[in-house]
Design an enzyme around this catalytic site. Structure first.
Site, PDB file in Angstrom:
ATOM      1  N   GLY A  46       1.138  -1.025  -0.010  1.00 60.42           N
ATOM      2  CA  GLY A  46      -0.105   0.255   0.017  1.00 60.42           C
ATOM      3  C   GLY A  46       0.925   1.380  -0.015  1.00 60.42           C
ATOM      4  O   GLY A  46       2.091   0.808   0.248  1.00 60.42           O
ATOM      5  N   GLN A  51       2.848   9.688   1.489  1.00 60.61           N
ATOM      6  CA  GLN A  51       4.463   9.199   1.111  1.00 60.61           C
ATOM      7  C   GLN A  51       5.475   9.713   0.606  1.00 60.61           C
ATOM      8  O   GLN A  51       6.762   9.145   0.778  1.00 60.61           O
ATOM      9  CB  GLN A  51       4.256   7.812   1.454  1.00 60.61           C
ATOM     10  CG  GLN A  51       3.993   7.124   2.426  1.00 60.61           C
ATOM     11  CD  GLN A  51       2.760   5.361   2.817  1.00 60.61           C
ATOM     12  OE1 GLN A  51       2.241   4.772   2.110  1.00 60.61           O
ATOM     13  NE2 GLN A  51       4.630   4.736   3.659  1.00 60.61           N
ATOM     14  N   CYS A  94       5.731  -0.196   7.440  1.00 57.07           N
ATOM     15  CA  CYS A  94       4.995   0.921   6.812  1.00 57.07           C
ATOM     16  C   CYS A  94       6.638   1.210   5.898  1.00 57.07           C
ATOM     17  O   CYS A  94       7.858   1.600   6.697  1.00 57.07           O
ATOM     18  CB  CYS A  94       5.608   2.156   7.888  1.00 57.07           C
ATOM     19  SG  CYS A  94       4.494   3.801   6.812  1.00 57.07           S
ATOM     20  N   LEU A  95       6.843   1.876   5.174  1.00 56.22           N
ATOM     21  CA  LEU A  95       7.118   2.125   3.839  1.00 56.22           C
ATOM     22  C   LEU A  95       8.308   3.890   5.046  1.00 56.22           C
ATOM     23  O   LEU A  95       9.474   3.882   3.938  1.00 56.22           O
ATOM     24  CB  LEU A  95       7.129   2.719   1.987  1.00 56.22           C
ATOM     25  CG  LEU A  95       6.569   0.940   1.746  1.00 56.22           C
ATOM     26  CD1 LEU A  95       5.941   1.389   0.617  1.00 56.22           C
ATOM     27  CD2 LEU A  95       7.881   0.239   1.925  1.00 56.22           C
ATOM     28  N   HIS A 136      -4.473   1.406   7.635  1.00 59.55           N
ATOM     29  CA  HIS A 136      -3.031   1.862   7.436  1.00 59.55           C
ATOM     30  C   HIS A 136      -3.488   2.947   6.861  1.00 59.55           C
ATOM     31  O   HIS A 136      -2.240   3.960   6.860  1.00 59.55           O
ATOM     32  CB  HIS A 136      -2.617   0.386   7.339  1.00 59.55           C
ATOM     33  CG  HIS A 136      -1.057   1.253   7.409  1.00 59.55           C
ATOM     34  ND1 HIS A 136      -0.036   0.828   8.416  1.00 59.55           N
ATOM     35  CD2 HIS A 136      -0.657   1.982   6.548  1.00 59.55           C
ATOM     36  CE1 HIS A 136       1.618   1.307   7.398  1.00 59.55           C
ATOM     37  NE2 HIS A 136       1.039   2.106   6.687  1.00 59.55           N
ATOM     38  N   GLU A 137      -3.713   2.778   4.970  1.00 60.68           N
ATOM     39  CA  GLU A 137      -3.453   3.563   4.349  1.00 60.68           C
ATOM     40  C   GLU A 137      -4.313   5.671   4.820  1.00 60.68           C
ATOM     41  O   GLU A 137      -3.973   6.513   4.808  1.00 60.68           O
ATOM     42  CB  GLU A 137      -3.796   4.039   3.553  1.00 60.68           C
ATOM     43  CG  GLU A 137      -3.045   2.230   2.772  1.00 60.68           C
ATOM     44  CD  GLU A 137      -1.020   1.958   2.792  1.00 60.68           C
ATOM     45  OE1 GLU A 137      -1.283   3.330   3.471  1.00 60.68           O
ATOM     46  OE2 GLU A 137      -1.352   1.396   3.438  1.00 60.68           O
ATOM     47  N   HIS A 140      -2.822   7.074   7.421  1.00 61.70           N
ATOM     48  CA  HIS A 140      -1.568   7.768   6.802  1.00 61.70           C
ATOM     49  C   HIS A 140      -2.033   9.609   6.031  1.00 61.70           C
ATOM     50  O   HIS A 140      -2.122  10.342   5.944  1.00 61.70           O
ATOM     51  CB  HIS A 140      -0.914   7.691   4.852  1.00 61.70           C
ATOM     52  CG  HIS A 140      -0.451   6.458   5.540  1.00 61.70           C
ATOM     53  ND1 HIS A 140       1.525   7.108   6.536  1.00 61.70           N
ATOM     54  CD2 HIS A 140       0.595   5.647   5.434  1.00 61.70           C
ATOM     55  CE1 HIS A 140       1.788   6.056   6.206  1.00 61.70           C
ATOM     56  NE2 HIS A 140       1.742   4.831   6.300  1.00 61.70           N
TER      57      HIS A 140
HETATM   58  O1  GNR Z   1       4.505  -2.638   2.549  1.00 60.13           O
HETATM   59  C1  GNR Z   1       2.930  -2.394   3.385  1.00 60.13           C
HETATM   60  N1  GNR Z   1       2.658  -3.340   4.530  1.00 60.13           N
HETATM   61  C2  GNR Z   1       1.729  -3.701   5.122  1.00 60.13           C
HETATM   62  C3  GNR Z   1       2.133  -4.781   6.477  1.00 60.13           C
HETATM   63  C4  GNR Z   1       0.813  -4.909   7.218  1.00 60.13           C
HETATM   64  C5  GNR Z   1       0.128  -3.442   7.256  1.00 60.13           C
HETATM   65  C6  GNR Z   1      -0.779  -2.674   6.613  1.00 60.13           C
HETATM   66  C7  GNR Z   1       0.936  -2.382   5.218  1.00 60.13           C
HETATM   67  S1  GNR Z   1       1.223  -1.450   5.019  1.00 60.13           S
HETATM   68  C8  GNR Z   1       2.648  -1.427   4.517  1.00 60.13           C
HETATM   69  C9  GNR Z   1       2.977   0.252   3.433  1.00 60.13           C
HETATM   70  C10 GNR Z   1       2.657   1.071   4.231  1.00 60.13           C
HETATM   71  O2  GNR Z   1       3.860   2.285   4.202  1.00 60.13           O
HETATM   72  N2  GNR Z   1       1.521   2.043   3.375  1.00 60.13           N
HETATM   73  O3  GNR Z   1       1.166   2.952   4.073  1.00 60.13           O
HETATM   74 NI    NI Z   2       2.493   2.798   5.912  1.00 64.03          NI
END
Ligand code: GNR
Ligand code: NI
Length: 171
Positions: A46, A51, A94-95, A136-137, A140
């Site tokens: 995601g 980001q 999270c990236l 999660h997204e 953000h």
């Molecule tokens: O790549 C991602 N893996 C992930 C694993 C578990 C729960 C959420 C994520 S999102 C993350 C990529 C990211 O930072 N998205 O904002």
């Molecule tokens: Ni993230």
């Protein structure tokens, strides 16, 4: 298509609240392509526009596994319209916080209203990893990171470590 540099903790850009998208046009479709390419390159499942430093309410997700056909999803102005009472726990990463992982508890199911890449209104009832990833997204887009859902002690340790790392890399 272009791979964009990722914004990394503790960059305050990650705490900005993203603004709604007013028009789904060719520029926005190009941005969604760049976000997907950046996410695939990372690699991640995601990515929110913030980001890559763009404070607009848009995110991309692809949960397909390696070797499978790609399943790119684009969510514009997504809104959680309902959440289940039952919860599930996933190990999240999270990236923008590379190589750090922690368990986060969230609603197991969410219904999300959004515009697709063509600007058409859609709604999805998500569970499993899609439900977690959407939450999660969408966090953000509101300047919230998954470390905000873990203990204060763990969060402060992660922020301290990334703050030190960013200072030693600064010119
Ligand atoms: O790549 C991602 N893996 C992930 C694993 C578990 C729960 C959420 C994520 S999102 C993350 C990529 C990211 O930072 N998205 O904002
Ligand atoms: Ni993230």
């Amino acid at each position: 298509m272009t791979i964009k540099p990722l914004i990394i903790l503790p960059d305050p850009v990650l705490r900005q609240v993203s603004k709604p998208i007013e028009r789904v046009d060719a520029d926005l479709q190009r941005l969604s392509d760049d976000m997907l390419e950046t996410m695939y390159d990372a690699p991640g499942i995601g990515l929110a526009a913030i980001q890559i430093g763009i404070a607009r309410r848009m995110l991309v997700i692809d949960l397909s596994k390696e070797g499978e056909d790609k399943q790119p999803l684009v969510f514009i102005n997504p809104e959680i319209v309902s959440s289940s009472d039952d919860r599930s726990v996933y190990e999240e990463g999270c990236l923008s916080i590379p190589d750090y992982y922690a368990e986060v508890e969230r609603p197991a199911k969410v219904t999300v209203k959004y515009l697709d890449r063509e600007g058409k209104e859609q709604s999805v009832e998500a569970d499993g990893l899609l439900a977690t990833c959407l939450q999660h997204e969408i966090d953000h887009l509101n300047g919230v990171l998954f470390i905000d859902h873990i203990s204060r002690l763990k969060r402060e340790m992660v922020i301290k470590k990334f703050t030190k790392a960013s200072k030693s890399k600064a010119l």
